[in-house]
Design a protein around this motif. Structure first.
Motif, PDB file in Angstrom:
ATOM      1  N   ALA A  12       1.225  -1.020  -0.092  1.00  0.00           N
ATOM      2  CA  ALA A  12      -0.485  -0.170  -0.179  1.00  0.00           C
ATOM      3  C   ALA A  12       0.939   1.202   0.090  1.00  0.00           C
ATOM      4  CB  ALA A  12      -0.444  -0.158   1.561  1.00  0.00           C
ATOM      5  N   VAL A  13       2.015   1.098   0.915  1.00  0.00           N
ATOM      6  CA  VAL A  13       3.069   2.395   0.616  1.00  0.00           C
ATOM      7  C   VAL A  13       3.386   2.836  -0.627  1.00  0.00           C
ATOM      8  CG1 VAL A  13       5.367   3.023   2.198  1.00  0.00           C
ATOM      9  CG2 VAL A  13       3.152   2.450   3.422  1.00  0.00           C
ATOM     10  N   ALA A  16       0.370   3.931  -3.021  1.00  0.00           N
ATOM     11  CA  ALA A  16       0.271   5.288  -2.165  1.00  0.00           C
ATOM     12  C   ALA A  16       1.653   6.291  -3.284  1.00  0.00           C
ATOM     13  CB  ALA A  16       0.675   5.764  -1.109  1.00  0.00           C
ATOM     14  N   THR A  19       2.022   7.006  -6.437  1.00  0.00           N
ATOM     15  CA  THR A  19       0.409   7.845  -7.134  1.00  0.00           C
ATOM     16  C   THR A  19       0.430   8.519  -6.254  1.00  0.00           C
ATOM     17  OG1 THR A  19      -1.144   6.813  -5.517  1.00  0.00           O
ATOM     18  CG2 THR A  19      -1.250   5.367  -7.738  1.00  0.00           C
ATOM     19  N   HIS A  20       1.122   9.491  -5.615  1.00  0.00           N
ATOM     20  CA  HIS A  20       1.564  10.629  -4.975  1.00  0.00           C
ATOM     21  C   HIS A  20       0.068  11.192  -4.570  1.00  0.00           C
ATOM     22  CE1 HIS A  20       4.801  11.540  -7.589  1.00  0.00           C
ATOM     23  NE2 HIS A  20       3.565  11.232  -8.384  1.00  0.00           N
ATOM     24  N   ALA A  21      -0.717   9.850  -3.275  1.00  0.00           N
ATOM     25  CA  ALA A  21      -2.122   9.832  -2.966  1.00  0.00           C
ATOM     26  C   ALA A  21      -0.786   9.813  -1.760  1.00  0.00           C
ATOM     27  CB  ALA A  21      -2.448   8.526  -2.854  1.00  0.00           C
ATOM     28  N   PRO A  22      -1.661  10.890  -0.459  1.00  0.00           N
ATOM     29  CA  PRO A  22      -1.124  11.246   0.189  1.00  0.00           C
ATOM     30  C   PRO A  22      -1.635   9.664   1.143  1.00  0.00           C
ATOM     31  CG  PRO A  22      -3.410  12.447   0.197  1.00  0.00           C
ATOM     32  CD  PRO A  22      -2.580  11.688  -1.457  1.00  0.00           C
ATOM     33  N   SER A  23      -0.620   9.587   2.676  1.00  0.00           N
ATOM     34  CA  SER A  23      -1.376   7.737   3.409  1.00  0.00           C
ATOM     35  C   SER A  23      -0.504   8.321   5.091  1.00  0.00           C
ATOM     36  CB  SER A  23      -0.544   7.491   2.423  1.00  0.00           C
ATOM     37  OG  SER A  23       0.985   7.148   2.249  1.00  0.00           O
ATOM     38  N   LEU A  26      -0.698   4.970   6.957  1.00  0.00           N
ATOM     39  CA  LEU A  26       0.265   3.977   5.986  1.00  0.00           C
ATOM     40  C   LEU A  26       1.365   4.114   7.194  1.00  0.00           C
ATOM     41  CD1 LEU A  26      -0.569   3.824   2.734  1.00  0.00           C
ATOM     42  CD2 LEU A  26      -1.402   1.865   4.642  1.00  0.00           C
TER      43      LEU A  26
END
Length: 58
Positions: A12-13, A16, A19-23, A26
């Motif tokens: 998942a890290v 993320a 895709t430059h998704a804030p996490s 995580l």
């Protein structure tokens, strides 16, 4: 089991990051589960997290 959660969180890290998704969660959980697995608690269930955080009842 902690070892499976560690693997899933690592994936998942990576996703993320790609895709430059804030996490923010995580960033907290992945190292915790990784350390549990490295400490030999890979077969433990979620109670290992409670104990590692010091939240277990006396």
């Amino acid at each position: 089991m902690a070892k499976h959660m560690a693997k899933d969180l690592r994936l998942a890290v990576e996703a993320a990051a790609e895709t430059h998704a804030p996490s923010p969660m995580l960033a907290v959980l992945e190292p915790l589960y990784r350390k549990l697995a490295e400490a030999g608690l890979g077969e433990a269930d979620f109670t290992a997290v409670v104990k590692a955080l010091g939240c277990a009842s006396p």
